[in-house]
Design a protein around this motif. Structure first.
Motif, mmCIF file in Angstrom:
data_model
loop_
_atom_site.group_PDB
_atom_site.id
_atom_site.type_symbol
_atom_site.label_atom_id
_atom_site.label_comp_id
_atom_site.label_asym_id
_atom_site.label_seq_id
_atom_site.Cartn_x
_atom_site.Cartn_y
_atom_site.Cartn_z
ATOM 1 N N ALA A 21 0.859 -1.205 -0.020
ATOM 2 C CA ALA A 21 -0.029 -0.001 0.049
ATOM 3 C C ALA A 21 1.090 1.290 0.097
ATOM 4 C CB ALA A 21 -0.748 -0.074 1.281
ATOM 5 N N ASP A 30 -7.844 11.431 3.824
ATOM 6 C CA ASP A 30 -8.302 10.745 2.755
ATOM 7 C C ASP A 30 -8.609 9.389 3.419
ATOM 8 O OD1 ASP A 30 -7.334 12.326 0.810
ATOM 9 O OD2 ASP A 30 -5.525 11.501 0.502
ATOM 10 N N ARG A 33 -10.208 3.124 2.967
ATOM 11 C CA ARG A 33 -10.636 2.181 1.926
ATOM 12 C C ARG A 33 -10.809 2.719 0.637
ATOM 13 N NH1 ARG A 33 -15.421 -0.956 5.022
ATOM 14 N NH2 ARG A 33 -15.041 -2.160 3.072
ATOM 15 N N GLU A 34 -10.712 4.032 0.152
ATOM 16 C CA GLU A 34 -11.169 4.521 -1.135
ATOM 17 C C GLU A 34 -9.730 4.850 -1.945
ATOM 18 O OE1 GLU A 34 -13.421 7.970 -0.872
ATOM 19 O OE2 GLU A 34 -15.184 7.179 -0.298
ATOM 20 N N LEU A 36 -6.712 3.446 -0.701
ATOM 21 C CA LEU A 36 -5.676 2.248 -0.950
ATOM 22 C C LEU A 36 -6.544 0.956 -1.292
ATOM 23 C CD1 LEU A 36 -3.878 2.708 2.565
ATOM 24 C CD2 LEU A 36 -3.278 3.387 0.130
ATOM 25 N N GLU A 37 -8.050 1.259 -1.835
ATOM 26 C CA GLU A 37 -8.789 0.131 -2.197
ATOM 27 C C GLU A 37 -8.680 -1.024 -1.195
ATOM 28 O OE1 GLU A 37 -8.035 -0.770 -6.290
ATOM 29 O OE2 GLU A 37 -8.076 1.197 -6.848
ATOM 30 N N MET A 38 -8.753 -0.651 0.040
ATOM 31 C CA MET A 38 -8.964 -1.744 1.283
ATOM 32 C C MET A 38 -10.172 -2.222 1.047
ATOM 33 S SD MET A 38 -7.150 0.442 4.255
ATOM 34 C CE MET A 38 -6.855 -1.124 5.247
ATOM 35 N N ASP A 39 -10.274 -3.674 1.260
ATOM 36 C CA ASP A 39 -11.502 -4.195 1.445
ATOM 37 C C ASP A 39 -11.851 -4.373 2.879
ATOM 38 O OD1 ASP A 39 -10.368 -6.643 2.370
ATOM 39 O OD2 ASP A 39 -10.512 -7.515 0.293
ATOM 40 N N ASP A 42 -8.940 -6.419 4.852
ATOM 41 C CA ASP A 42 -8.042 -5.393 4.988
ATOM 42 C C ASP A 42 -8.312 -4.513 6.189
ATOM 43 O OD1 ASP A 42 -6.524 -6.618 2.717
ATOM 44 O OD2 ASP A 42 -7.430 -5.081 1.464
#
Length: 80
Positions: A21, A30, A33-34, A36-39, A42
């Protein structure tokens, strides 16, 4: 713990939960989740690692405060 140490702990916890990441790309507000595209898994891993590293118990009701660098650092400073 001061704010710089809290931010470093948050960044390291994210890096451990989401290897690769780009935590340096995160601005203070920021959403992790947006950007770093964490699900969900994560994010849960991040919360668990942050709790282990900080020695703090993090409850489900605390997690909304842990969605940004600023919020996470504020949480650590308020509880540490």
């Amino acid at each position: 713990m001061n704010r710089t140490e809290a931010l470093a702990m948050v960044r390291e916890s994210i890096s451990r939960a989401v290897p690769g990441a780009d935590v340096d790309a995160l601005g203070p507000a920021d959403l992790f989740r947006e950007v770093l595209e964490m699900d969900s898994l994560d994010f849960l891993g991040f919360v668990e690692i942050l709790g282990e590293r900080s020695g703090l118990r993090i409850d489900d009701e605390d997690t909304p405060r842990l969605t940004t660098l600023s919020g996470s650092a504020d949480f650590l400073l308020s509880r540490g």
